[in-house]
Scaffold this active site. Structure first.
Site, mmCIF file in Angstrom:
data_model
loop_
_atom_site.group_PDB
_atom_site.id
_atom_site.type_symbol
_atom_site.label_atom_id
_atom_site.label_comp_id
_atom_site.label_asym_id
_atom_site.label_seq_id
_atom_site.Cartn_x
_atom_site.Cartn_y
_atom_site.Cartn_z
ATOM 1 N N GLU A 363 0.832 -1.217 0.104
ATOM 2 C CA GLU A 363 0.372 -0.063 0.153
ATOM 3 C C GLU A 363 0.909 1.278 0.078
ATOM 4 O O GLU A 363 0.540 2.408 0.816
ATOM 5 C CB GLU A 363 -1.075 0.012 1.070
ATOM 6 C CG GLU A 363 -2.102 -1.025 1.174
ATOM 7 C CD GLU A 363 -3.136 -0.823 1.811
ATOM 8 O OE1 GLU A 363 -3.574 0.258 2.138
ATOM 9 O OE2 GLU A 363 -3.849 -1.984 2.140
ATOM 10 N N GLY A 364 1.941 1.252 -0.691
ATOM 11 C CA GLY A 364 2.914 2.260 -1.019
ATOM 12 C C GLY A 364 4.142 2.164 -0.094
ATOM 13 O O GLY A 364 3.923 2.145 1.171
#
Length: 380
Positions: A363-364
């Site tokens: 998620e990044g």
């Protein structure tokens, strides 16, 4: 400024803690060893309202706030990060995305089942050449009038083999760049949609992670989310909320390691006294506690921003960046405090250390969080 939890928040936290201790803990080592998806536990989490924490009750959700969400995530993650990431993806990326941006028909058909845990959702953005660079989507969705035809590959998909509903990001018009990207709802079992082998991972091994193949997958037009070209914005908006969930997961992993290390240091003796009485260990515990509390403040601030309707792009990025760093560092310290026992599975801390690493990646990545934060700082 109020740093205290409400009575309702305390009840929610305690319910999650009790579930983690009584339901998740007994089989967590075995699930990790076998890479076993916790099917029955997911159903139980659905019954408790953990699969649709922030979803409006009219769609089957619990109607709680983001503070409640991070409290639940922290408690689950102290014990089993594999279970908590299933909760995080279902809540932050799938349920939130549908509730915020889907049509009423889509909500009635899919969200109502996802929020109760009857269905499990997956979010399909990453590709072999498009992880951090989400604009470089090789997966295509060709507009055929009343339907789209999707072709491509998605990988590192959480709940990829178990999910019932997949939110798929694909490129419809490459000439438009990120404005030519769309988001689609794809059901499990759709012709041409194939789930690849399960990934053999370092950590979160009880979570199902797969590569997905789309070979001329026909998706009806009504399964597109939002207007044509909305897909990239959809992905970025949902990821901001997802970062709060992963930040809370990282916080829980760190706190879980700390709690085990503190307990062990009060039981293990060396040189005639419990090792917590030796300054070398006492100072480690002091640093661990301080770092974890600092991470908790950032995670709570991001959740509070979301609840207040503030822009939370920067606060969620800061929370994830810092909490994931703390998770990695403090679980290493937890293993160190356990000494040789820390290297043994039955003491749990080695698993927490393995689980911590992914919070700096999915998620990044931490590097992407720094891009988000630096852009916000420079804009002022």
């Amino acid at each position: 400024m109020d740093f205290s939890l409400t009575e309702e928040h305390i009840m929610i936290r305690d319910a999650a803690r009790d579930f983690a201790q009584t339901e998740l803990l007994p089989g967590v080592i075995e699930r990790d060893n076998k890479q076993e998806f916790p099917n029955e536990l997911v159903k139980k989490m659905g019954d408790l309202g953990f699969m649709g924490i922030m979803v409006d009750p009219k769609y089957g959700g619990s109607g709680m706030d983001a503070i409640s969400y991070v409290l639940i995530m922290e408690e689950l993650s102290k014990i089993d990060a594999s279970a908590s990431v299933i909760v995080s993806v279902n809540n932050s990326l799938v349920c939130y995305g549908l509730e915020a941006y889907a049509s009423e028909e889509q909500k009635q058909k899919y969200l109502t089942k996802l929020a109760t845990g009857e269905f499990v959702g997956a979010f399909c953005l990453s590709e072999p050449e498009a992880g951090s660079d989400a604009t470089s989507q090789a997966t295509t969705a060709e507009d055929k009038g009343d339907h789209y035809v999707i072709n491509g590959t998605k990988n590192w998909i959480t709940s990829g083999g178990r999910a019932d509903v997949y939110l798929v990001i694909a490129q419809t018009d490459r000439a438009k760049g990120h404005r030519g990207i769309n988001a689609f709802i794809v059901e499990k079992g759709t012709e041409g949609f194939h789930v690849g082998p399960k990934e053999d991972k370092l950590g979160i091994r009880g979570s199902d992670t797969h590569t997905l193949q789309f070979n001329d997958v026909k998706v009806p037009k009504e399964n597109r989310i939002g207007e044509d070209g909305f897909g990239f914005k959809f992905a970025m908006k949902t990821l901001s909320g997802g970062r709060i969930g992963i930040a809370a997961q990282a916080l829980g992993i760190a706190a879980g390691g700390y709690e085990l290390a503190l307990k062990y240091s009060k039981e293990r003796k060396a040189f005639g006294t419990e090792i917590c009485n030796h300054q070398a260990i006492a100072f480690k515990l002091a640093d661990m506690y301080t770092e974890i509390e600092a991470a908790r403040m950032l995670v709570m601030k991001a959740a509070w921003d979301k609840d207040q309707g503030n822009n939370y792009d920067m606060s969620s990025a800061m929370a994830k960046l810092y909490a994931s760093k703390v998770a990695m560092e403090q679980t290493v310290e937890a293993v160190q405090i356990h000494g040789g026992n820390g290297f043994v599975k039955e003491y749990h801390v080695e698993r927490l250390m393995r689980d911590a690493k992914i919070t700096q990646i999915y998620e990044g990545t931490s590097e992407i969080q720094k891009i988000v934060i630096s852009r916000g700082v420079i804009k002022g």
